[in-house]
Design an enzyme around this catalytic site. Structure first.
Site, PDB file in Angstrom:
ATOM      1  N   VAL A 115       0.910  -1.148   0.000  1.00  0.00           N
ATOM      2  CA  VAL A 115       0.000   0.000   0.000  1.00  0.00           C
ATOM      3  C   VAL A 115       0.951   1.199   0.000  1.00  0.00           C
ATOM      4  O   VAL A 115       1.536   1.533   1.019  1.00  0.00           O
ATOM      5  CB  VAL A 115      -0.935  -0.001   1.221  1.00  0.00           C
ATOM      6  CG1 VAL A 115      -1.806   1.251   1.228  1.00  0.00           C
ATOM      7  CG2 VAL A 115      -1.801  -1.262   1.229  1.00  0.00           C
ATOM      8  N   PRO A 116       1.146   1.810  -1.166  1.00  0.00           N
ATOM      9  CA  PRO A 116       2.310   2.680  -1.397  1.00  0.00           C
ATOM     10  C   PRO A 116       2.236   4.078  -0.788  1.00  0.00           C
ATOM     11  O   PRO A 116       2.239   5.093  -1.488  1.00  0.00           O
ATOM     12  CB  PRO A 116       2.384   2.732  -2.922  1.00  0.00           C
ATOM     13  CG  PRO A 116       0.963   2.600  -3.359  1.00  0.00           C
ATOM     14  CD  PRO A 116       0.341   1.643  -2.375  1.00  0.00           C
ATOM     15  N   CYS A 117       2.233   4.139   0.533  1.00  0.00           N
ATOM     16  CA  CYS A 117       2.211   5.436   1.205  1.00  0.00           C
ATOM     17  C   CYS A 117       3.488   6.235   0.944  1.00  0.00           C
ATOM     18  O   CYS A 117       3.488   7.458   1.067  1.00  0.00           O
ATOM     19  CB  CYS A 117       1.968   5.259   2.698  1.00  0.00           C
ATOM     20  SG  CYS A 117       3.142   4.191   3.527  1.00  0.00           S
ATOM     21  N   HIS A 118       4.557   5.555   0.534  1.00  0.00           N
ATOM     22  CA  HIS A 118       5.808   6.263   0.228  1.00  0.00           C
ATOM     23  C   HIS A 118       5.664   7.147  -1.007  1.00  0.00           C
ATOM     24  O   HIS A 118       6.474   8.031  -1.222  1.00  0.00           O
ATOM     25  CB  HIS A 118       6.958   5.268   0.036  1.00  0.00           C
ATOM     26  CG  HIS A 118       6.771   4.315  -1.101  1.00  0.00           C
ATOM     27  ND1 HIS A 118       5.988   3.172  -1.001  1.00  0.00           N
ATOM     28  CD2 HIS A 118       7.250   4.330  -2.367  1.00  0.00           C
ATOM     29  CE1 HIS A 118       6.011   2.533  -2.163  1.00  0.00           C
ATOM     30  NE2 HIS A 118       6.774   3.212  -2.997  1.00  0.00           N
TER      31      HIS A 118
END
Length: 162
Positions: free
Chosen positions: A128-131
């Site tokens: 889950v690409p919060c970066h």
């Protein structure tokens, strides 16, 4: 993403993966992946099919062979957090967006700070690409795994060219 893993009777499984930016601890229940967190070292391994699949797909991501993930995800959080995490899943590999972009996507342009807080509580790093969420001015803002890791991940994906 949903909450099929009941807290009271849930068995947890875990695997670890050594990556170029440190160890990842992958936890799951019988229905899917619960979390992927950075950790200082590997611990006790008790895998299941979900932790092993996540381990394989993350290894492929770090080797440059994978840009999307196909896993059953079961992160726990509030309804709002869940909506933010689903919105994060729409941010493509090698792309970035702002907290404002996510708030707008949720039809709540005033929720920028709440989006930032939910982003910071994302339990499934990288997948889950919060970066991929950065400040409106292009600054690399907070990341639970640390700004250096965030910069490395974005550079790895080709989002940052430095």
């Amino acid at each position: 993403m949903n909450k099929d893993c009941s807290e009271s009777k849930m068995k947890r499984y875990q695997s670890y993966l050594k990556t170029p930016v440190g160890w990842l601890q992958i936890t799951a229940c019988d229905e899917g992946v619960l979390s992927v967190y950075f950790t200082d070292q590997a611990g006790t391994i008790d895998p299941n099919a979900h932790t092993l699949a996540a381990q394989t797909q993350l290894a492929d991501y770090f080797s440059g062979e994978r840009t999307t993930f196909d896993l059953s995800l079961k992160p726990r959080g509030t309804a709002f957090q869940q909506s933010v995490w689903l919105a994060l899943m729409t941010v493509d590999y090698a792309k970035t967006c702002s907290y404002q972009d996510i708030a707008n996507q949720l039809n709540n342009s005033n929720a920028v700070r709440a989006v930032g807080a939910a982003n910071g509580r994302n339990p499934i790093s990288i997948i889950v690409p919060c970066h991929r969420v950065i400040g409106s001015n292009g600054a690399l803002t907070g990341y639970a795994g640390g700004i250096d890791r965030k910069a490395w991940l974005l550079k790895h994906e080709g989002s940052l060219l430095f």
